[in-house]
Design an enzyme around this catalytic site. Structure first.
Site, PDB file in Angstrom:
ATOM      1  N   MET A   1     -18.871 -15.654  15.767  1.00 55.28           N
ATOM      2  CA  MET A   1     -18.721 -15.547  17.220  1.00 55.28           C
ATOM      3  C   MET A   1     -20.081 -15.324  17.871  1.00 55.28           C
ATOM      4  O   MET A   1     -20.165 -14.947  19.043  1.00 55.28           O
ATOM      5  CB  MET A   1     -17.757 -14.417  17.572  1.00 55.28           C
ATOM      6  CG  MET A   1     -16.350 -14.687  17.051  1.00 55.28           C
ATOM      7  SD  MET A   1     -15.057 -13.878  17.988  1.00 55.28           S
ATOM      8  CE  MET A   1     -15.479 -12.177  17.785  1.00 55.28           C
ATOM      9  N   GLY A   2     -21.167 -15.525  17.097  1.00 58.59           N
ATOM     10  CA  GLY A   2     -22.513 -15.406  17.663  1.00 58.59           C
ATOM     11  C   GLY A   2     -23.005 -13.982  17.725  1.00 58.59           C
ATOM     12  O   GLY A   2     -22.440 -13.085  17.097  1.00 58.59           O
TER      13      GLY A   2
ATOM     14  N   HIS B   1     -26.699 -11.343  13.457  1.00 56.74           N
ATOM     15  CA  HIS B   1     -27.517 -10.271  12.871  1.00 56.74           C
ATOM     16  C   HIS B   1     -27.664 -10.570  11.380  1.00 56.74           C
ATOM     17  O   HIS B   1     -27.182 -11.608  10.891  1.00 56.74           O
ATOM     18  CB  HIS B   1     -26.879  -8.910  13.145  1.00 56.74           C
ATOM     19  CG  HIS B   1     -25.423  -8.833  12.778  1.00 56.74           C
ATOM     20  ND1 HIS B   1     -24.977  -8.923  11.479  1.00 56.74           N
ATOM     21  CD2 HIS B   1     -24.300  -8.721  13.549  1.00 56.74           C
ATOM     22  CE1 HIS B   1     -23.662  -8.830  11.452  1.00 56.74           C
ATOM     23  NE2 HIS B   1     -23.219  -8.720  12.702  1.00 56.74           N
TER      24      HIS B   1
ATOM     25  N   GLY C   1     -26.175  -9.564   8.870  1.00 52.89           N
ATOM     26  CA  GLY C   1     -24.907  -9.813   8.166  1.00 52.89           C
ATOM     27  C   GLY C   1     -24.559 -11.293   8.198  1.00 52.89           C
ATOM     28  O   GLY C   1     -24.271 -11.914   7.170  1.00 52.89           O
ATOM     29  N   HIS C   2     -24.610 -11.880   9.406  1.00 46.20           N
ATOM     30  CA  HIS C   2     -24.343 -13.321   9.534  1.00 46.20           C
ATOM     31  C   HIS C   2     -25.365 -14.126   8.719  1.00 46.20           C
ATOM     32  O   HIS C   2     -25.014 -15.106   8.066  1.00 46.20           O
ATOM     33  CB  HIS C   2     -24.451 -13.770  10.994  1.00 46.20           C
ATOM     34  CG  HIS C   2     -23.472 -13.120  11.929  1.00 46.20           C
ATOM     35  ND1 HIS C   2     -23.845 -12.187  12.864  1.00 46.20           N
ATOM     36  CD2 HIS C   2     -22.133 -13.283  12.086  1.00 46.20           C
ATOM     37  CE1 HIS C   2     -22.793 -11.796  13.561  1.00 46.20           C
ATOM     38  NE2 HIS C   2     -21.728 -12.446  13.109  1.00 46.20           N
TER      39      HIS C   2
ATOM     40  N   GLN D   1      -8.026 -14.644  19.733  1.00 44.81           N
ATOM     41  CA  GLN D   1      -7.956 -13.473  18.866  1.00 44.81           C
ATOM     42  C   GLN D   1      -8.221 -12.164  19.611  1.00 44.81           C
ATOM     43  O   GLN D   1      -8.300 -11.113  18.997  1.00 44.81           O
ATOM     44  CB  GLN D   1      -8.894 -13.626  17.670  1.00 44.81           C
ATOM     45  CG  GLN D   1     -10.376 -13.587  18.008  1.00 44.81           C
ATOM     46  CD  GLN D   1     -11.227 -13.976  16.809  1.00 44.81           C
ATOM     47  OE1 GLN D   1     -11.223 -15.116  16.363  1.00 44.81           O
ATOM     48  NE2 GLN D   1     -11.957 -13.014  16.266  1.00 44.81           N
TER      49      GLN D   1
ATOM     50  N   SER E   1     -22.827  -5.000  12.902  1.00 42.59           N
ATOM     51  CA  SER E   1     -21.761  -5.612  13.684  1.00 42.59           C
ATOM     52  C   SER E   1     -22.333  -6.008  15.039  1.00 42.59           C
ATOM     53  O   SER E   1     -23.199  -5.301  15.582  1.00 42.59           O
ATOM     54  CB  SER E   1     -20.624  -4.602  13.900  1.00 42.59           C
ATOM     55  OG  SER E   1     -19.777  -5.036  14.942  1.00 42.59           O
ATOM     56  N   SER E   2     -21.840  -7.116  15.577  1.00 45.43           N
ATOM     57  CA  SER E   2     -22.270  -7.522  16.917  1.00 45.43           C
ATOM     58  C   SER E   2     -21.890  -6.444  17.930  1.00 45.43           C
ATOM     59  O   SER E   2     -22.535  -6.299  18.970  1.00 45.43           O
ATOM     60  CB  SER E   2     -21.611  -8.843  17.306  1.00 45.43           C
ATOM     61  OG  SER E   2     -21.877  -9.815  16.320  1.00 45.43           O
TER      62      SER E   2
HETATM   63  P1  AMP Z   1     -18.122 -12.418  13.725  1.00 45.70           P
HETATM   64  O1  AMP Z   1     -19.250 -13.133  14.386  1.00 45.70           O
HETATM   65  O2  AMP Z   1     -18.124 -10.950  13.956  1.00 45.70           O
HETATM   66  O3  AMP Z   1     -16.796 -13.081  13.929  1.00 45.70           O
HETATM   67  O4  AMP Z   1     -18.413 -12.562  12.169  1.00 45.70           O
HETATM   68  C1  AMP Z   1     -18.624 -13.800  11.568  1.00 45.70           C
HETATM   69  C2  AMP Z   1     -18.675 -13.617  10.091  1.00 45.70           C
HETATM   70  O5  AMP Z   1     -19.722 -12.721   9.751  1.00 45.70           O
HETATM   71  C3  AMP Z   1     -17.387 -13.017   9.508  1.00 45.70           C
HETATM   72  O6  AMP Z   1     -17.079 -13.652   8.282  1.00 45.70           O
HETATM   73  C4  AMP Z   1     -17.765 -11.574   9.302  1.00 45.70           C
HETATM   74  O7  AMP Z   1     -17.022 -10.937   8.286  1.00 45.70           O
HETATM   75  C5  AMP Z   1     -19.217 -11.709   8.909  1.00 45.70           C
HETATM   76  N1  AMP Z   1     -19.937 -10.447   9.125  1.00 45.70           N
HETATM   77  C6  AMP Z   1     -19.977  -9.702  10.260  1.00 45.70           C
HETATM   78  N2  AMP Z   1     -20.690  -8.579  10.048  1.00 45.70           N
HETATM   79  C7  AMP Z   1     -21.100  -8.595   8.759  1.00 45.70           C
HETATM   80  C8  AMP Z   1     -21.851  -7.714   7.925  1.00 45.70           C
HETATM   81  N3  AMP Z   1     -22.334  -6.570   8.388  1.00 45.70           N
HETATM   82  N4  AMP Z   1     -22.070  -8.069   6.639  1.00 45.70           N
HETATM   83  C9  AMP Z   1     -21.576  -9.241   6.150  1.00 45.70           C
HETATM   84  N5  AMP Z   1     -20.855 -10.111   6.875  1.00 45.70           N
HETATM   85  C10 AMP Z   1     -20.610  -9.804   8.156  1.00 45.70           C
END
Ligand code: AMP
Length: 293
Positions: free
Chosen positions: A29-30, A33, A35-36, A60, A183-184
Site C-alpha cells: 500500500m506504499g 520502509h 520491511g517492504h 479493506q 510499519s507505515s
Molecule cells: P502494506 O504496505 O502495509 O500493505 O504491506 C505490504 C507488505 O509488506 C505486506 O506483505 C506486509 O506484511 C509487508 N510488511 C509490512 N511491514 C513489514 C515489516 N516490518 N517486515 C516485513 N514485511 C512487512
C-alpha cells in the site's frame, strides 16, 4: 523501471516477457520502509522480473478507519523501487468499477479471529484485491511479510483452495533497532507514543523467552506479556497465542508451531506484531549451582 497506471498498461508490458521469464510480485500500500524493501530484495532473488504494486485498497478499510489519512508517498516510493532494481511499478488509481465491485471473495475460515474480530470484512477486502492483482500480474511468486501473519495464512489458503498457479513466499519481520516492527502506520506515533509502542515488542519477546525457558502454559505466558503491557499503560485489542497455521487457540504449547499475537492502539496508530514461540522439551536449569558444575 517502468511505471504502469492502468490494468491495460501493466498487462501490455508484462505479456511479451511472460513466456521467457519468471515474475515475482510484491503487493503493497506504499509508504515503503525497510520491511517492504526486504520483500523486494527477496523477490529479486526468486525470479527474473520484480513487479511491485502500490495501491491503498479501499475495500479493506471499514468506515471510520484510516483510509483517507493513510500516508501516500508515491514519488519517494518510486525512487526507492528504482534504486532497489524493481522492473515494473504498478500504481493504479482504482481497481474497481465506479459503483464498487459486484463480485468479491470471502474467507470462511481464519478470518473471524485476531484482526478479523475487530475489522469485519477486512480480510475479504484483502483477498479480493490480491486476487485481482494476481489475475493482472500472473506472478510465479508473490511475497508477503510475516508482520501480517494472519493475512499471510489467509492468502496461502486462498491460493490452495482456489488452486491459483502462484507460490506464496513469507518473509521475516523487519524491526527498528530497538525491536519495534516497522510499519507505515508508525509515522502516526508521537515521540511519547513511539516509546510506549515498544512494549508490544517487549511483551512478545518476554513470551518467547519464557517459552524458551520451558514455560508451556498459555495462560502463564500471556500473563507475562500482560504485565509488560499494563506497565506501559497499553490495553491490547488482543493478546493471544494460537496455532501458527490453523490460528486455533491453544492452552499448552506442544510440537505444533505456535505464535503469539498482539494488536493495540497506541496514540492514533493501531499496531500489530507477532512472534513464533518455541516448544522447549529440555528447559535449561534456572541457574547453575556450585554443586552442578
Ligand atoms: P502494506 O504496505 O502495509 O500493505 O504491506 C505490504 C507488505 O509488506 C505486506 O506483505 C506486509 O506484511 C509487508 N510488511 C509490512 N511491514 C513489514 C515489516 N516490518 N517486515 C516485513 N514485511 C512487512
Amino acid at each position: 523501471m517502468r511505471i504502469a497506471r492502468t490494468t491495460a498498461e501493466i498487462r501490455r508490458q508484462l505479456k511479451p516477457l511472460r513466456s521467457r521469464q519468471t515474475i515475482a510480485f510484491v503487493p503493497t500500500m506504499g509508504c515503503l520502509h525497510a520491511g517492504h524493501m526486504s520483500l523486494i530484495e527477496k523477490a529479486g532473488k526468486l525470479a527474473d522480473i520484480v513487479v511491485v504494486s502500490i495501491y491503498v485498497n479501499p475495500l479493506q478499510f471499514a468506515a471510520g478507519e484510516d483510509l483517507d489519512a493513510y500516508p501516500r508517498t508515491f514519488d519517494k516510493d518510486a525512487t526507492l523501487c528504482r534504486n532497489a532494481g524493481v522492473d515494473f511499478l504498478f500504481h493504479p488509481a482504482t481497481l474497481y468499477p465506479k459503483n464498487g465491485p459486484t463480485i468479491t471473495l470471502k474467507a470462511t475460515q481464519l478470518s473471524d479471529c485476531l484482526c478479523g474480530a475487530s475489522r469485519p470484512g477486512h480480510f475479504d477486502g484483502v483477498i479480493t484485491v490480491v486476487n485481482i492483482l494476481f489475475n493482472m500480474i500472473q506472478p510465479d511468486f508473490a511475497i508477503f511479510g510475516e508482520k501480517d501473519w494472519q493475512q499471510l495464512a489467509i492468502i496461502r489458503r486462498m491460493v490452495e483452495d482456489l488452486q491459483m498457479p502462484v507460490e506464496i513466499v513469507g518473509s521475516d519481520i523487519i524491526r527498528e533497532a530497538d525491536g519495534l516492527a516497522m510499519s507505515s502506520r508508525n509515522r502516526y506515533l508521537s515521540d511519547a507514543d513511539r516509546k510506549q509502542a515498544l512494549a508490544l515488542y517487549q511483551a512478545l519477546r518476554a513470551m518467547q523467552q519464557s517459552a524458551l525457558a520451558g514455560e508451556k502454559h498459555v495462560k502463564t505466558l500471556k500473563s507475562v506479556a500482560q504485565n509488560i503491557l499494563d506497565a506501559a499503560d497499553i490495553r491490547p485489542e488482543y493478546l493471544d497465542i494460537r496455532c501458527a497455521h490453523s490460528l486455533t487457540t491453544k492452552r499448552m504449547l506442544n510440537e505444533q508451531p505456535a505464535r503469539a499475537f498482539i494488536a493495540a492502539r497506541v496514540g492514533k496508530a493501531r499496531l500489530i506484531d507477532n512472534m513464533p514461540l518455541a516448544f522447549n522439551t529440555t528447559p535449561e536449569p534456572a541457574s547453575c549451582t556450585e554443586d552442578s558444575r
